[in-house]
Design a protein around this motif. Structure first.
Motif, PDB file in Angstrom:
ATOM      1  N   LYS A 110       0.831  -1.208   0.000  1.00  0.00           N
ATOM      2  CA  LYS A 110       0.000   0.000   0.000  1.00  0.00           C
ATOM      3  C   LYS A 110       0.867   1.261   0.000  1.00  0.00           C
ATOM      4  O   LYS A 110       0.543   2.257  -0.655  1.00  0.00           O
ATOM      5  N   LYS A 111       1.978   1.202   0.736  1.00  0.00           N
ATOM      6  CA  LYS A 111       2.873   2.359   0.796  1.00  0.00           C
ATOM      7  C   LYS A 111       3.470   2.639  -0.569  1.00  0.00           C
ATOM      8  O   LYS A 111       3.547   3.784  -1.031  1.00  0.00           O
ATOM      9  N   TYR A 112       3.907   1.535  -1.269  1.00  0.00           N
ATOM     10  CA  TYR A 112       4.477   1.721  -2.611  1.00  0.00           C
ATOM     11  C   TYR A 112       3.453   2.265  -3.602  1.00  0.00           C
ATOM     12  O   TYR A 112       3.735   3.085  -4.452  1.00  0.00           O
ATOM     13  N   ILE A 113       2.244   1.708  -3.469  1.00  0.00           N
ATOM     14  CA  ILE A 113       1.159   2.150  -4.379  1.00  0.00           C
ATOM     15  C   ILE A 113       0.891   3.648  -4.182  1.00  0.00           C
ATOM     16  O   ILE A 113       0.707   4.391  -5.151  1.00  0.00           O
ATOM     17  N   LYS A 114       0.903   4.090  -2.920  1.00  0.00           N
ATOM     18  CA  LYS A 114       0.656   5.515  -2.610  1.00  0.00           C
ATOM     19  C   LYS A 114       1.704   6.401  -3.268  1.00  0.00           C
ATOM     20  O   LYS A 114       1.383   7.407  -3.924  1.00  0.00           O
ATOM     21  N   TRP A 115       2.973   6.036  -3.125  1.00  0.00           N
ATOM     22  CA  TRP A 115       4.048   6.842  -3.712  1.00  0.00           C
ATOM     23  C   TRP A 115       4.034   6.785  -5.240  1.00  0.00           C
ATOM     24  O   TRP A 115       4.338   7.767  -5.937  1.00  0.00           O
ATOM     25  N   LEU A 162       2.595  13.735 -10.518  1.00  0.00           N
ATOM     26  CA  LEU A 162       3.625  14.738 -10.801  1.00  0.00           C
ATOM     27  C   LEU A 162       4.042  14.703 -12.258  1.00  0.00           C
ATOM     28  O   LEU A 162       4.240  15.732 -12.906  1.00  0.00           O
ATOM     29  N   ILE A 163       4.181  13.475 -12.815  1.00  0.00           N
ATOM     30  CA  ILE A 163       4.573  13.334 -14.219  1.00  0.00           C
ATOM     31  C   ILE A 163       3.510  13.935 -15.123  1.00  0.00           C
ATOM     32  O   ILE A 163       3.803  14.634 -16.107  1.00  0.00           O
ATOM     33  N   ILE A 185       3.715  17.779 -15.010  1.00  0.00           N
ATOM     34  CA  ILE A 185       4.875  18.297 -15.744  1.00  0.00           C
ATOM     35  C   ILE A 185       4.644  18.221 -17.242  1.00  0.00           C
ATOM     36  O   ILE A 185       4.941  19.158 -17.999  1.00  0.00           O
ATOM     37  N   LEU A 186       4.099  17.067 -17.717  1.00  0.00           N
ATOM     38  CA  LEU A 186       3.824  16.918 -19.150  1.00  0.00           C
ATOM     39  C   LEU A 186       2.786  17.928 -19.631  1.00  0.00           C
ATOM     40  O   LEU A 186       2.903  18.498 -20.719  1.00  0.00           O
ATOM     41  N   SER A 187       1.762  18.153 -18.799  1.00  0.00           N
ATOM     42  CA  SER A 187       0.708  19.115 -19.165  1.00  0.00           C
ATOM     43  C   SER A 187       1.277  20.522 -19.309  1.00  0.00           C
ATOM     44  O   SER A 187       0.944  21.253 -20.254  1.00  0.00           O
ATOM     45  N   TYR A 188       2.121  20.918 -18.390  1.00  0.00           N
ATOM     46  CA  TYR A 188       2.743  22.240 -18.443  1.00  0.00           C
ATOM     47  C   TYR A 188       3.634  22.385 -19.675  1.00  0.00           C
ATOM     48  O   TYR A 188       3.604  23.395 -20.379  1.00  0.00           O
TER      49      TYR A 188
END
Length: 309
Positions: free
Chosen positions: A6-11, A18-19, A22-25
């Protein structure tokens, strides 16, 4: 192990978000630049700041007067009636009650410097309005044992049929008492109601000629403008030159500060004040009631106050 997954999935979700941001910008960066350029291009810079950066075109003009002044024939009759009343009062009391005590003493001191001198009557020189209010200009006519008549001239401000204040103007000498407003002469078209429109035409003519500020280098350049406006070029080019040379880009730094009407000559005169670089310039626009048109635009204040006939 489940907690760790669950911790990995959250991150992982946060990283994906975030990706995406950044791509949208990155994909819209070009559009953002274009919009920014378009927005800057829409900002207008005042023309006056381009023409003359030192001339901040704030449209500052001196205090003027309204030219919506009603029936000028009634104003003339009111002025004539007021002078008649002042003459009656003087002949009945031997007092110049329209003057302050100090003004009357100063005048009588001049009159009585020699014997056989006396004020016989008042005559009307002109009537009009300025930034202080409605006024008439009168001559206190001094006679003595010579043929010479001395004219002591005063501007009298009034309300209804009462004088509210008086200002001494000057002294003139002649063999005839001055009188420039005549009871038996029809006023005719005064020109007061058309002065503002004419001045707008004058401003437009100067702007369209591009002879403003540093471009105005010679009065002769304004001959044709004078002719186009119906003005006498020999009497008007210098006045127009000075007005243009000291104007802002919109030729809006002046106001009508007064008008004055007389029958001899049969003129209505309009007085203008212009502000430029902490200096004041004055002009006279003359309307001929004989020809029903504006004829001269001259430097300075021209008035029957100074006339000597």
């Amino acid at each position: 192990m489940k907690k760790l997954n669950k911790k990995y999935i959250k991150w992982l979700v946060i990283l994906l978000l975030l990706i995406m941001i950044i791509l949208s910008y990155a994909l819209n960066l070009g559009k953002i630049k274009d919009k920014t350029v378009d927005a800057l291009a829409q900002i207008t810079i005042p023309f006056s700041l381009i023409v003359n950066p030192k001339n901040i075109d704030e449209d500052i003009a001196p205090k003027g007067i309204s030219l919506n002044d009603g029936d000028m024939s009634q104003k003339k009759q009111q002025a004539i009636n007021l002078v008649s009343k002042l003459n009656d009062d003087y002949h009945n009391t031997d007092e110049l009650s329209f003057l302050s005590n100090d003004q009357e003493k100063a005048l009588l001191k001049k009159v009585h410097q020699k014997p056989h001198r006396y004020i016989t009557n008042l005559t009307l020189l002109n009537f009009g309005r300025d930034t202080h209010g409605k006024y008439i200009t009168v001559s206190c006519n001094r006679y003595d044992d010579t043929k010479n008549i001395v004219s002591y001239r005063y501007r009298l401000y009034y309300k209804n049929d009462s004088v509210t204040s008086a200002k001494y103007l000057n002294q003139k000498n002649n063999q005839y008492p001055p009188q420039y407003v005549l009871d038996n002469v029809t006023l005719g078209k005064a020109g007061v109601d058309s002065a503002q429109n004419f001045l707008q035409r004058l401003k437009t003519a100067i702007i369209n000629s591009n002879l403003t500020a540093t471009s105005a280098v010679d009065p002769g350049n304004f001959n044709q403008i004078s002719i186009n406006l119906g003005l006498d070029p020999d009497k008007s080019n210098t006045g127009l030159y000075q007005l243009a040379k000291n104007s802002n880009s919109r030729v809006s730094n002046f106001s009508v500060i007064g008008y004055q009407i007389s029958d001899v000559p049969r003129y209505s005169r309009f007085y203008l004040k212009q502000l430029s670089k902490d200096k004041s310039y004055y002009y006279t626009l003359t309307y001929s009631r004989n020809s029903s048109r504006f004829i001269n635009f001259q430097k300075g204040l021209i008035s029957t106050d100074e006339q000597n006939k």
